[in-house]
Design a protein around this motif. Sequence first.
Motif, mmCIF file in Angstrom:
data_model
loop_
_atom_site.group_PDB
_atom_site.id
_atom_site.type_symbol
_atom_site.label_atom_id
_atom_site.label_comp_id
_atom_site.label_asym_id
_atom_site.label_seq_id
_atom_site.Cartn_x
_atom_site.Cartn_y
_atom_site.Cartn_z
ATOM 1 N N ALA A 1 0.828 -1.208 0.000
ATOM 2 C CA ALA A 1 0.000 0.000 0.000
ATOM 3 C C ALA A 1 0.863 1.259 0.000
ATOM 4 N N ALA A 2 1.957 1.228 0.738
ATOM 5 C CA ALA A 2 2.846 2.391 0.788
ATOM 6 C C ALA A 2 3.498 2.661 -0.566
ATOM 7 N N LEU A 3 3.568 1.630 -1.406
ATOM 8 C CA LEU A 3 4.155 1.770 -2.737
ATOM 9 C C LEU A 3 3.100 1.951 -3.824
ATOM 10 N N GLY A 4 1.839 2.083 -3.419
ATOM 11 C CA GLY A 4 0.775 2.269 -4.391
ATOM 12 C C GLY A 4 0.365 0.987 -5.094
ATOM 13 N N LEU A 5 0.631 -0.164 -4.474
ATOM 14 C CA LEU A 5 0.275 -1.458 -5.064
ATOM 15 C C LEU A 5 -0.757 -2.150 -4.183
ATOM 16 N N GLY A 6 -1.848 -1.456 -3.918
ATOM 17 C CA GLY A 6 -2.835 -1.917 -2.960
ATOM 18 C C GLY A 6 -3.785 -2.996 -3.440
ATOM 19 N N LEU A 7 -3.801 -3.305 -4.745
ATOM 20 C CA LEU A 7 -4.741 -4.299 -5.249
ATOM 21 C C LEU A 7 -4.025 -5.622 -5.507
ATOM 22 N N SER A 8 -4.445 -6.635 -4.789
ATOM 23 C CA SER A 8 -3.926 -7.990 -4.971
ATOM 24 C C SER A 8 -4.899 -8.744 -5.869
ATOM 25 N N VAL A 9 -4.347 -9.494 -6.841
ATOM 26 C CA VAL A 9 -5.173 -10.169 -7.846
ATOM 27 C C VAL A 9 -4.708 -11.612 -8.005
ATOM 28 N N PHE A 10 -5.680 -12.529 -8.042
ATOM 29 C CA PHE A 10 -5.407 -13.911 -8.413
ATOM 30 C C PHE A 10 -5.975 -14.115 -9.808
ATOM 31 N N ASP B 1 -5.479 -24.319 -15.337
ATOM 32 C CA ASP B 1 -4.132 -24.826 -15.617
ATOM 33 C C ASP B 1 -3.060 -24.110 -14.794
ATOM 34 N N TYR B 2 -3.223 -22.788 -14.641
ATOM 35 C CA TYR B 2 -2.238 -21.978 -13.918
ATOM 36 C C TYR B 2 -2.965 -20.935 -13.086
ATOM 37 N N VAL B 3 -2.392 -20.610 -11.946
ATOM 38 C CA VAL B 3 -2.879 -19.510 -11.128
ATOM 39 C C VAL B 3 -1.709 -18.538 -10.958
ATOM 40 N N LEU B 4 -1.987 -17.281 -11.223
ATOM 41 C CA LEU B 4 -0.987 -16.223 -11.055
ATOM 42 C C LEU B 4 -1.404 -15.339 -9.894
ATOM 43 N N ARG B 5 -0.425 -14.839 -9.162
ATOM 44 C CA ARG B 5 -0.678 -13.889 -8.069
ATOM 45 C C ARG B 5 0.031 -12.606 -8.446
ATOM 46 N N ALA B 6 -0.723 -11.503 -8.443
ATOM 47 C CA ALA B 6 -0.155 -10.225 -8.874
ATOM 48 C C ALA B 6 -0.512 -9.109 -7.897
ATOM 49 N N ARG B 7 0.284 -8.049 -7.929
ATOM 50 C CA ARG B 7 0.023 -6.815 -7.177
ATOM 51 C C ARG B 7 0.060 -5.665 -8.159
ATOM 52 N N VAL B 8 -1.000 -4.860 -8.136
ATOM 53 C CA VAL B 8 -1.098 -3.707 -9.034
ATOM 54 C C VAL B 8 -1.692 -2.525 -8.274
ATOM 55 N N HIS B 9 -1.659 -1.369 -8.914
ATOM 56 C CA HIS B 9 -2.195 -0.158 -8.303
ATOM 57 C C HIS B 9 -3.720 -0.198 -8.232
ATOM 58 N N ASP B 10 -4.355 -0.559 -9.343
ATOM 59 C CA ASP B 10 -5.822 -0.542 -9.413
ATOM 60 C C ASP B 10 -6.278 -1.416 -10.573
ATOM 61 N N VAL B 11 -7.566 -1.411 -10.865
ATOM 62 C CA VAL B 11 -8.124 -2.240 -11.936
ATOM 63 C C VAL B 11 -7.567 -1.827 -13.296
ATOM 64 N N THR B 12 -7.345 -0.557 -13.497
ATOM 65 C CA THR B 12 -6.762 -0.087 -14.759
ATOM 66 C C THR B 12 -5.358 -0.670 -14.942
ATOM 67 N N ALA B 13 -4.582 -0.695 -13.873
ATOM 68 C CA ALA B 13 -3.238 -1.282 -13.940
ATOM 69 C C ALA B 13 -3.321 -2.789 -14.197
#
Length: 155
Positions: free
Chosen positions: A60-69, A106-118
């Motif tokens: 969150a401090a780096l602006g990567l508050g959205l976690s996505v699977f 088949d695969y699951v990815l875990r990502a961190r992004v700023h928001d839905v647009t990112a």
Amino acid sequence: MVDMDRADGRLLTALQRDADQSLEALGEAVGLSRNACWRRIRRLEEAGVIRGRVALCDPAALGLGLSVFIAVRTERHDAEWLELFARAVREIPEILGAYRTSGDTDYVLRARVHDVTAYDRLYQRLIRRVPLKDISASFVMEELKETSALPVDTL
């Protein structure tokens, strides 16, 4: 697997909480001398149990508050496709983990992004690089637990 005793387990637990502790503080926390801690840490590093030491950053401090699977399905299961996919996920920095799974996905990815647009930008980069049958995302609404610490006290 490496032979470990309870002291090794206590040492690994303490290091996973804070690898920046002094040897004196570690020794006090796990009931060993400074030198015994140092020898055990070196042995665990040489055995590959301790792979490295890192700084944990607050997303969150780096602006990567959205976690996505991200669930990925493919129609191809050949070595050439796998190499293309593996290279793509390694080269996209927002993807923190990539896992081949059983079941319908088949695969699951875990990502961190700023928001839905990112996330959409990440999605666009991935589908440009790799042919996929289906891809879907689940956005984390609440993070109940996030840790990198392994449960060494259960061994």
